[in-house]
Design a protein around this motif. Structure first.
Motif, PDB file in Angstrom:
ATOM      1  N   VAL A   1      -0.532   1.087  25.955  1.00 59.60           N
ATOM      2  CA  VAL A   1      -1.187   1.627  24.770  1.00 59.60           C
ATOM      3  C   VAL A   1      -0.314   1.232  23.582  1.00 59.60           C
ATOM      4  CG1 VAL A   1      -1.898   3.706  23.547  1.00 59.60           C
ATOM      5  CG2 VAL A   1      -2.234   3.538  26.019  1.00 59.60           C
ATOM      6  N   LEU A   2      -0.942   0.632  22.577  1.00 53.94           N
ATOM      7  CA  LEU A   2      -0.228   0.181  21.387  1.00 53.94           C
ATOM      8  C   LEU A   2      -0.588   1.064  20.204  1.00 53.94           C
ATOM      9  CD1 LEU A   2      -1.037  -3.608  21.777  1.00 53.94           C
ATOM     10  CD2 LEU A   2       1.128  -2.517  22.296  1.00 53.94           C
ATOM     11  N   SER A   3       0.419   1.563  19.514  1.00 55.22           N
ATOM     12  CA  SER A   3       0.230   2.260  18.247  1.00 55.22           C
ATOM     13  C   SER A   3       0.772   1.330  17.176  1.00 55.22           C
ATOM     14  CB  SER A   3       0.992   3.579  18.228  1.00 55.22           C
ATOM     15  OG  SER A   3       0.510   4.438  19.232  1.00 55.22           O
ATOM     16  N   ILE A   4      -0.117   0.860  16.306  1.00 54.59           N
ATOM     17  CA  ILE A   4       0.239  -0.144  15.314  1.00 54.59           C
ATOM     18  C   ILE A   4       0.073   0.443  13.921  1.00 54.59           C
ATOM     19  CG2 ILE A   4      -0.305  -2.448  14.413  1.00 54.59           C
ATOM     20  CD1 ILE A   4      -1.652  -2.926  17.236  1.00 54.59           C
ATOM     21  N   ARG A   5       1.083   0.252  13.103  1.00 60.30           N
ATOM     22  CA  ARG A   5       1.010   0.684  11.700  1.00 60.30           C
ATOM     23  C   ARG A   5       1.418  -0.500  10.842  1.00 60.30           C
ATOM     24  NH1 ARG A   5       3.805   3.228   7.333  1.00 60.30           N
ATOM     25  NH2 ARG A   5       2.530   4.871   6.422  1.00 60.30           N
ATOM     26  N   GLY A   6       0.522  -0.910   9.977  1.00 63.92           N
ATOM     27  CA  GLY A   6       0.802  -2.015   9.070  1.00 63.92           C
ATOM     28  C   GLY A   6       0.709  -1.546   7.639  1.00 63.92           C
ATOM     29  N   ARG A   7       1.611  -2.036   6.801  1.00 63.09           N
ATOM     30  CA  ARG A   7       1.604  -1.704   5.375  1.00 63.09           C
ATOM     31  C   ARG A   7       1.689  -3.015   4.609  1.00 63.09           C
ATOM     32  NH1 ARG A   7       5.361  -0.598   1.154  1.00 63.09           N
ATOM     33  NH2 ARG A   7       4.683   1.119  -0.163  1.00 63.09           N
ATOM     34  N   GLN A   8       0.667  -3.271   3.817  1.00 61.72           N
ATOM     35  CA  GLN A   8       0.609  -4.496   3.026  1.00 61.72           C
ATOM     36  C   GLN A   8       0.768  -4.136   1.557  1.00 61.72           C
ATOM     37  OE1 GLN A   8      -3.151  -6.225   4.072  1.00 61.72           O
ATOM     38  NE2 GLN A   8      -2.561  -6.556   6.186  1.00 61.72           N
ATOM     39  N   SER A   9       1.756  -4.755   0.902  1.00 60.15           N
ATOM     40  CA  SER A   9       2.026  -4.501  -0.515  1.00 60.15           C
ATOM     41  C   SER A   9       1.826  -5.800  -1.282  1.00 60.15           C
ATOM     42  CB  SER A   9       3.462  -4.023  -0.706  1.00 60.15           C
ATOM     43  OG  SER A   9       3.700  -2.857   0.037  1.00 60.15           O
ATOM     44  N   TYR A  10       0.904  -5.755  -2.264  1.00 66.42           N
ATOM     45  CA  TYR A  10       0.626  -6.918  -3.097  1.00 66.42           C
ATOM     46  C   TYR A  10       0.913  -6.562  -4.541  1.00 66.42           C
ATOM     47  CZ  TYR A  10      -1.750  -8.449   1.124  1.00 66.42           C
ATOM     48  OH  TYR A  10      -2.025  -8.795   2.417  1.00 66.42           O
ATOM     49  N   PRO A  11       1.428  -7.503  -5.323  1.00 65.88           N
ATOM     50  CA  PRO A  11       1.761  -7.209  -6.729  1.00 65.88           C
ATOM     51  C   PRO A  11       0.562  -6.641  -7.488  1.00 65.88           C
ATOM     52  CG  PRO A  11       2.573  -9.388  -6.096  1.00 65.88           C
ATOM     53  CD  PRO A  11       1.717  -8.889  -4.962  1.00 65.88           C
ATOM     54  N   GLY A  12       0.808  -5.562  -8.237  1.00 67.64           N
ATOM     55  CA  GLY A  12      -0.218  -4.970  -9.079  1.00 67.64           C
ATOM     56  C   GLY A  12      -1.257  -4.143  -8.345  1.00 67.64           C
ATOM     57  N   GLN A  13      -1.054  -3.893  -7.052  1.00 65.94           N
ATOM     58  CA  GLN A  13      -2.019  -3.119  -6.268  1.00 65.94           C
ATOM     59  C   GLN A  13      -1.298  -2.017  -5.505  1.00 65.94           C
ATOM     60  OE1 GLN A  13      -4.325  -5.579  -3.635  1.00 65.94           O
ATOM     61  NE2 GLN A  13      -4.619  -7.171  -5.178  1.00 65.94           N
ATOM     62  N   GLU A  14      -2.055  -0.969  -5.184  1.00 62.15           N
ATOM     63  CA  GLU A  14      -1.516   0.076  -4.315  1.00 62.15           C
ATOM     64  C   GLU A  14      -1.342  -0.501  -2.912  1.00 62.15           C
ATOM     65  OE1 GLU A  14      -0.642   3.406  -4.806  1.00 62.15           O
ATOM     66  OE2 GLU A  14      -0.740   2.793  -6.907  1.00 62.15           O
ATOM     67  N   PRO A  15      -0.286  -0.124  -2.191  1.00 54.64           N
ATOM     68  CA  PRO A  15      -0.118  -0.614  -0.820  1.00 54.64           C
ATOM     69  C   PRO A  15      -1.304  -0.201   0.059  1.00 54.64           C
ATOM     70  CG  PRO A  15       1.881   0.440  -1.594  1.00 54.64           C
ATOM     71  CD  PRO A  15       0.822   0.713  -2.609  1.00 54.64           C
ATOM     72  N   GLU A  16      -1.670  -1.071   0.966  1.00 54.84           N
ATOM     73  CA  GLU A  16      -2.741  -0.797   1.920  1.00 54.84           C
ATOM     74  C   GLU A  16      -2.093  -0.501   3.267  1.00 54.84           C
ATOM     75  OE1 GLU A  16      -6.389  -3.193   4.095  1.00 54.84           O
ATOM     76  OE2 GLU A  16      -5.622  -3.930   2.196  1.00 54.84           O
ATOM     77  N   ILE A  17      -2.473   0.635   3.859  1.00 59.15           N
ATOM     78  CA  ILE A  17      -1.899   1.033   5.150  1.00 59.15           C
ATOM     79  C   ILE A  17      -2.994   1.024   6.198  1.00 59.15           C
ATOM     80  CG2 ILE A  17      -0.772   2.885   6.436  1.00 59.15           C
ATOM     81  CD1 ILE A  17       0.584   3.659   3.769  1.00 59.15           C
ATOM     82  N   ILE A  18      -2.703   0.377   7.313  1.00 62.86           N
ATOM     83  CA  ILE A  18      -3.639   0.297   8.437  1.00 62.86           C
ATOM     84  C   ILE A  18      -2.950   0.898   9.652  1.00 62.86           C
ATOM     85  CG2 ILE A  18      -4.909  -1.266   9.960  1.00 62.86           C
ATOM     86  CD1 ILE A  18      -4.872  -3.285   7.602  1.00 62.86           C
ATOM     87  N   GLU A  19      -3.649   1.821  10.327  1.00 64.56           N
ATOM     88  CA  GLU A  19      -3.121   2.412  11.555  1.00 64.56           C
ATOM     89  C   GLU A  19      -4.148   2.239  12.651  1.00 64.56           C
ATOM     90  OE1 GLU A  19      -0.611   5.978  11.226  1.00 64.56           O
ATOM     91  OE2 GLU A  19      -1.400   6.093   9.179  1.00 64.56           O
ATOM     92  N   LEU A  20      -3.682   1.883  13.831  1.00 59.72           N
ATOM     93  CA  LEU A  20      -4.568   1.584  14.941  1.00 59.72           C
ATOM     94  C   LEU A  20      -3.885   1.975  16.248  1.00 59.72           C
ATOM     95  CD1 LEU A  20      -7.078  -0.029  16.107  1.00 59.72           C
ATOM     96  CD2 LEU A  20      -5.570  -2.025  16.087  1.00 59.72           C
ATOM     97  N   VAL A  21      -4.638   2.590  17.130  1.00 61.01           N
ATOM     98  CA  VAL A  21      -4.181   2.825  18.500  1.00 61.01           C
ATOM     99  C   VAL A  21      -5.172   2.107  19.394  1.00 61.01           C
ATOM    100  CG1 VAL A  21      -3.729   4.527  20.307  1.00 61.01           C
ATOM    101  CG2 VAL A  21      -3.143   5.054  17.928  1.00 61.01           C
ATOM    102  N   THR A  22      -4.662   1.236  20.259  1.00 61.58           N
ATOM    103  CA  THR A  22      -5.539   0.435  21.107  1.00 61.58           C
ATOM    104  C   THR A  22      -4.873   0.162  22.448  1.00 61.58           C
ATOM    105  OG1 THR A  22      -6.914  -1.570  21.143  1.00 61.58           O
ATOM    106  CG2 THR A  22      -4.700  -1.805  20.233  1.00 61.58           C
ATOM    107  N   GLU A  23      -5.677  -0.243  23.392  1.00 65.63           N
ATOM    108  CA  GLU A  23      -5.151  -0.619  24.700  1.00 65.63           C
ATOM    109  C   GLU A  23      -4.866  -2.112  24.710  1.00 65.63           C
ATOM    110  OE1 GLU A  23      -7.949   0.652  27.661  1.00 65.63           O
ATOM    111  OE2 GLU A  23      -7.527   2.764  27.296  1.00 65.63           O
ATOM    112  N   GLY A  24      -3.864  -2.485  25.473  1.00 64.50           N
ATOM    113  CA  GLY A  24      -3.511  -3.886  25.600  1.00 64.50           C
ATOM    114  C   GLY A  24      -2.752  -4.103  26.896  1.00 64.50           C
ATOM    115  N   TRP A  25      -1.937  -5.129  26.917  1.00 65.24           N
ATOM    116  CA  TRP A  25      -1.151  -5.424  28.103  1.00 65.24           C
ATOM    117  C   TRP A  25       0.141  -6.106  27.682  1.00 65.24           C
ATOM    118  CZ3 TRP A  25      -5.681  -7.555  26.568  1.00 65.24           C
ATOM    119  CH2 TRP A  25      -5.691  -8.904  26.257  1.00 65.24           C
TER     120      TRP A  25
END
Length: 140
Positions: free
Chosen positions: A6-30
């Motif tokens: 089970v993968l718990s993934i948290r990504g934070r993308q920061s671009y100039p002049g914009q609010e950071p975008e946060i992505i969170e995902l829990v998924t199955e994998g191997w």
């Protein structure tokens, strides 16, 4: 031998002049240990906007490689303070990306682990922002 995780993934993308975008995902994998490194993979979904894509984190000594196959193809290499060029191939065209990791940390054992990446990204030689990824990997 492949092991379900089970993968718990948290990504934070920061671009100039914009609010950071946060992505969170829990998924199955191997995960699987092969050729001296770990492969941690999962299928993307509609939720991530990358349906039809398989994402694999390849963990090797001193670096992590993020590879996507399927409807989108890319291979990004993360090695601390070393820039790497990558083609990002989509259905409508290809972009040249450069990634330069400022932090690469991983601790992988047979029943799980963690990967932390922080990197700057440039698209077609134009600075585009900074991305942080945190993956928790747990045996299922």
């Amino acid at each position: 031998m492949k092991q379900a995780v089970v993968l718990s993934i948290r990504g934070r993308q920061s671009y100039p002049g914009q609010e950071p975008e946060i992505i969170e995902l829990v998924t199955e994998g191997w995960m699987e240990f092969r050729n001296g490194g770990w492969d941690i993979s999962y299928e993307e979904s509609e939720l991530t906007g990358l349906q039809g894509v398989t994402t694999t984190f390849r963990v090797e000594p001193e670096k992590v490689i993020l590879e996507r196959t399927g409807n989108l193809r890319s291979r990004m290499v993360f090695e601390k303070d070393v820039p790497h060029d990558s083609l990002y191939q989509m259905a409508f065209g290809t972009l040249m990306l450069t990634v330069k990791a400022t932090s690469v940390f991983f601790d992988i054992v047979p029943d799980g682990g963690v990967i932390d990446l922080t990197y700057a990204i440039s698209i077609e030689n134009t600075e585009a922002g900074e991305i942080d990824y945190h993956l928790d990997i747990r045996a299922k």
